[in-house]
Design a protein around this motif. Structure first.
Motif, PDB file in Angstrom:
ATOM      1  N   PRO A  23       0.855  -1.189   0.000  1.00  0.00           N
ATOM      2  CA  PRO A  23       0.000   0.000   0.000  1.00  0.00           C
ATOM      3  C   PRO A  23       0.898   1.249   0.000  1.00  0.00           C
ATOM      4  CG  PRO A  23      -0.606  -1.512   1.779  1.00  0.00           C
ATOM      5  CD  PRO A  23       0.623  -2.062   1.149  1.00  0.00           C
ATOM      6  N   LYS A  24       0.451   2.312  -0.633  1.00  0.00           N
ATOM      7  CA  LYS A  24       1.270   3.511  -0.811  1.00  0.00           C
ATOM      8  C   LYS A  24       1.892   3.983   0.499  1.00  0.00           C
ATOM      9  CE  LYS A  24       0.707   6.572  -4.688  1.00  0.00           C
ATOM     10  NZ  LYS A  24      -0.455   6.636  -5.576  1.00  0.00           N
ATOM     11  N   ALA A  25       1.076   4.060   1.540  1.00  0.00           N
ATOM     12  CA  ALA A  25       1.561   4.613   2.815  1.00  0.00           C
ATOM     13  C   ALA A  25       2.667   3.732   3.395  1.00  0.00           C
ATOM     14  CB  ALA A  25       0.405   4.727   3.798  1.00  0.00           C
ATOM     15  N   THR A  26       2.482   2.402   3.273  1.00  0.00           N
ATOM     16  CA  THR A  26       3.479   1.473   3.808  1.00  0.00           C
ATOM     17  C   THR A  26       4.787   1.617   3.033  1.00  0.00           C
ATOM     18  OG1 THR A  26       1.662  -0.056   4.149  1.00  0.00           O
ATOM     19  CG2 THR A  26       3.875  -0.944   4.422  1.00  0.00           C
ATOM     20  N   TYR A  27       4.657   1.688   1.717  1.00  0.00           N
ATOM     21  CA  TYR A  27       5.841   1.823   0.880  1.00  0.00           C
ATOM     22  C   TYR A  27       6.615   3.082   1.257  1.00  0.00           C
ATOM     23  CZ  TYR A  27       8.741   2.726  -3.220  1.00  0.00           C
ATOM     24  OH  TYR A  27       9.806   3.005  -4.040  1.00  0.00           O
ATOM     25  N   LYS A  28       5.886   4.175   1.427  1.00  0.00           N
ATOM     26  CA  LYS A  28       6.520   5.451   1.775  1.00  0.00           C
ATOM     27  C   LYS A  28       7.251   5.350   3.105  1.00  0.00           C
ATOM     28  CE  LYS A  28       4.471   9.554  -0.249  1.00  0.00           C
ATOM     29  NZ  LYS A  28       3.297  10.451  -0.122  1.00  0.00           N
ATOM     30  N   ALA A  29       6.576   4.730   4.084  1.00  0.00           N
ATOM     31  CA  ALA A  29       7.176   4.620   5.418  1.00  0.00           C
ATOM     32  C   ALA A  29       8.448   3.765   5.363  1.00  0.00           C
ATOM     33  CB  ALA A  29       6.166   4.009   6.388  1.00  0.00           C
ATOM     34  N   LEU A  30       8.367   2.679   4.628  1.00  0.00           N
ATOM     35  CA  LEU A  30       9.526   1.788   4.523  1.00  0.00           C
ATOM     36  C   LEU A  30      10.682   2.501   3.811  1.00  0.00           C
ATOM     37  CD1 LEU A  30      10.716  -1.013   4.999  1.00  0.00           C
ATOM     38  CD2 LEU A  30       9.753  -1.742   2.820  1.00  0.00           C
ATOM     39  N   LYS A  31      10.355   3.238   2.762  1.00  0.00           N
ATOM     40  CA  LYS A  31      11.398   3.970   2.031  1.00  0.00           C
ATOM     41  C   LYS A  31      12.097   4.971   2.948  1.00  0.00           C
ATOM     42  CE  LYS A  31      12.471   4.225  -1.959  1.00  0.00           C
ATOM     43  NZ  LYS A  31      13.680   3.604  -2.540  1.00  0.00           N
ATOM     44  N   LYS A  32      11.311   5.590   3.838  1.00  0.00           N
ATOM     45  CA  LYS A  32      11.899   6.548   4.773  1.00  0.00           C
ATOM     46  C   LYS A  32      12.929   5.850   5.654  1.00  0.00           C
ATOM     47  CE  LYS A  32       9.296  10.683   5.367  1.00  0.00           C
ATOM     48  NZ  LYS A  32       7.975  11.199   5.751  1.00  0.00           N
TER      49      LYS A  32
END
Ligand code: ADP
Ligand code: MG
Length: 697
Positions: A23-32
């Protein structure tokens, strides 16, 4: 073969896969977390675990494993299946965020150097989300760091990750002081070139020395060695070519960017190099590369030897660790540009490396030490045990200018004229290559050439990162306080050149003159692994590792113990193998041959014909003399082993006994056996020869 673009990375839970499946939010958090080092929440881990499991199962995986790099030097894995019973006799496939983040392997059988009391056998593995998960042999492999119950690092990856953070922090301070406002992180990049030997498995299977120690403990020189230099870059034999093709394909599937492959200088020796990547990923990939080389070789009836010196008298193998620093916005900090003399940023980072390598040469030396490498460093094909830096003409000239004031010009690059008009004019590199330097500047990176072929590159790199972080921090301290930054930069560069130019050597590193010259310059020449290990507990080195949070004093002490232990065990195994082979294989064969000669003499004499049996008699005398010496030297080695083994009080003393007594006696024993090999009937000689192994693939 399917298209490379289709198979490349097909077994990797890569950024592209994550982007598609999370999910977009998870991907973003992981990338951070991956890009900025921010902490990972358990909610994110849960979602990532679910996506990883689904992806892995689709790819046919049934198990998962935390994949880590304990201080044994090889990788470790313990596989758990995804299955979870549902209570009705069926199972579902499960993988939780908890299982992704943390594993608890029993740590008691991994080396800890006294760190972990036996009652605290617990160890933890923690997900390193900066290195992507992958599938290998039906298991989802999750790269992890490995530590003790009390948090001390028990692996090679933890200090590597810590050192990358340390270097980034200090490099950013320097960049800010120099006016850079855009870069946020500095990563170290590594491209390791891997050398290895390939021999036919049928010969390997007949040699206990190769099986138990990875190198030949006996073996006379073949009539032909590498003197014709006809192997280097030679066309590949079909069997080797098939093997290499499969290696490429397997590595590509794992997202490893192998690019170059060629024959090396020694017969049966080859090399493979990937495109460089972030240090921790390059380290993981190099471990996988070594594993794949071995596995694929077996499938082709071949064996891959990663030992630093499988064959005496023939070039050994190393790993060229190409290393540089790059900003997150894509700048290579060791890129000189076309006019390096006015490239302030480049000169600062270059000089930081020069100072670090000079001040911590002993630490760098031990980072490339292992028992196998003792046969290489200082032998004729590898850099000597003296650390020095090759810079080449252009940079040498600039440093001289800096020392005498300020640098105002760069010796130009030019075009190379080949003298044939149909050939294109080639841009000439600013510096020639120097293959004899242990630490050579090669255009826009340094190439640390001492690293052992069989070892993980982690130690070399966490050491480099840490010592450069230290000099950068000293530079940052000064620049941050300076009112005139440019003037302070000039002053710092001048001081560094003046104080550390002794480490720069552009000549032939393999020459005897250099050894003498280095001694005059006061550069350490630490010839053996055992002696080099002392550097681990040297106060200056303990302090730098502690200051940058890479290894605590306790962790360093444990590594000191483990390194000595590893040396002791290695030589002990080699010596015992040697005794076993000498007693049970070589001696009986030689006696059989002597008996054959005696029988021949007797039989001929009994015929009453006045035939000349002097050839047999001479040979018999020669063989018997060597056999008696062999027997005596077997006993001497056995005694030395027993004596060394009994010294368990002080590990250093024991390791020294193995190096300066056992190891020396092994060389003596070998001489007799190798001479005998050249005399004894080849049908009786029990071991495949160097000629068999090196020229028969
Ligand atoms: P050479 O043949 O001169 O040794 P190559 O250009 O073939 O050099 O590179 C050798 C290795 O160095 C390759 O693995 C390459 O990817 C790596 N390399 C190139 N640039 C860098 C860099 N900036 N940082 C780390 N490694 C690099
Ligand atoms: Mg190279």
């Amino acid at each position: 073969m399917s298209k490379i673009s289709e198979i490349f990375g097909s077994n990797v839970f890569s950024d592209a896969v994550m982007k598609e499946r999370l999910p977009k939010a998870t991907y973003k958090a992981l990338k951070k977390t991956i890009d900025q080092g921010l902490p990972l929440t358990s909610e994110v881990a849960e979602v990532v675990a679910g996506a990883m499991k689904d992806w892995a199962i689709e790819k046919g995986a049934t198990h998962f494993t935390h994949w880590f790099q304990p201080l044994t030097g090889i990788t470790a894995e313990k596989h758990d299946s995804f299955i979870s019973p549902t209570g009705d006799g069926k199972v579902i496939m499960e993988f939780s965020g908890k299982e992704l983040i943390k594993g608890e392997p029993d740590a008691s059988s991994f080396p800890s150097g006294g760190l972990r009391a036996t009652f605290e056998a617990r160890g933890y593995t923690a997900w390193d989300c900066t290195s992507p998960a992958f599938i290998k042999d039906g298991s989802l492999c999750i790269p992890t760091a490995f530590c003790s119950y009390t948090g001390e690092a028990l692996d090679k990856k933890t200090p590597l990750l810590r050192s990358m953070e340390a270097l980034s922090k200090q490099a950013i301070r320097v960049l800010r002081a120099l006016g850079n406002t855009t870069s946020n992180r500095v990563i170290t990049t590594v491209g390791p070139e891997q050398e290895y030997f390939i021999i036919d498995k049928k010969y390997y299977d007949q040699r206990k020395d190769l099986i138990f120690t990875g190198r030949t403990l006996f073996g006379a020189k073949p009539p032909k060695g590498q003197e014709l230099e006809d192997h280097y870059f030679g066309s590949l034999k079909q069997r080797i070519s098939d093997f290499m093709k499969e290696v490429d394909e397997e590595l590509w599937k794992l997202g490893i960017t192998v690019k170059t492959k060629h024959n090396e200088v020694a017969p049966a020796q080859h090399e493979l190099a990937p495109i460089f990547s972030t240090t921790n990923i390059a380290t993981d990939h190099n471990q996988l590369t070594m594993e794949i080389l071995k596995k694929v070789a077996l499938k082709h009836g071949l064996v891959c030897l990663l030992h630093e010196k499988p064959f005496a008298g023939v070039n050994g193998s190393g790993k060229h660790n190409n290393w540089s620093m790059a900003t997150d916005d894509g700048m290579n900090l060791l890129e000189p540009g076309s006019t390096p003399h006015d490239n302030e940023q480049f000169l600062v980072f270059l000089c930081a490396v020069i100072k670090a390598v000079d001040e911590y040469a002993d630490l760098l030396r031990v980072s490339a030490a292992n028992p196998g490498n003792d046969h290489r460093l200082g032998a004729n094909e590898a850099p000597p045990a003296i650390i020095s830096i090759f810079l080449g003409d252009q940079l040498q000239d600039i440093l001289e200018q800096l020392e005498n004031g300020s640098a105002t010009s760069s010796k130009g690059t030019s075009e190379l004229k080949i003298g044939v008009t149909t050939l294109p004019a080639l841009p000439k590199d600013a510096t020639d290559r120097n293959r004899t330097s242990p630490f050579a500047f090669t255009g826009n990176k340094f190439e640390f050439r001492m690293v052992p072929s069989s070892a993980s590159i982690a130690a070399a790199n966490f050491t480099l990162n840490t010592i450069v972080a230290e000099t950068l921090s000293q530079i940052a301290d000064r620049l941050e306080k300076a009112t005139d930054v440019d003037a302070e930069v000039q002053q710092i560069l001048k001081e560094i050149v003046k104080n550390h130019k002794r480490i720069i050597f552009n000549g032939n590193g393999y020459s005897d003159e250099w050894v003498e010259e280095a001694q005059r310059r006061g550069l350490p020449n630490i010839k053996t692994t055992v002696e080099s290990i002392k550097a681990i507990i040297n106060e200056k080195n303990l302090a730098v590792m502690e200051k940058h949070g890479v290894l605590s004093r306790v962790e360093m002490q444990s590594r000191y113990e483990i390194s000595l232990e590893h040396y002791i065990k290695t030589i002990n195994i080699e010596a015992l193998t040697m005794v076993d082979m000498a007693k049970r294989e070589i001696l009986p064969a030689v006696i059989k041959f002597a008996t054959q000669l005696a029988t021949s003499i007797n039989t001929i004499n009994a015929t009453g014909v006045a035939a000349d049996v002097s050839a047999q008699a001479e040979l018999l005398t020669e063989v018997s003399t060597l056999t008696a010496s062999l027997k005596k030297n077997i006993s001497a080695l056995e005694e030395a082993i027993e004596k060394a083994a009994s010294l368990h009080g002080d590990s250093y003393e024991q390791a020294a006994a193995y190096r300066f007594d056992v190891f020396e006696k092994m060389a003596v024993l070998r001489t007799d056996a190798d001479k005998l090999e050249t005399l004894v009937d080849k049908d009786i000689w029990p071991l495949p020869t160097y000629a068999d192994m090196l020229f028969n693939v």
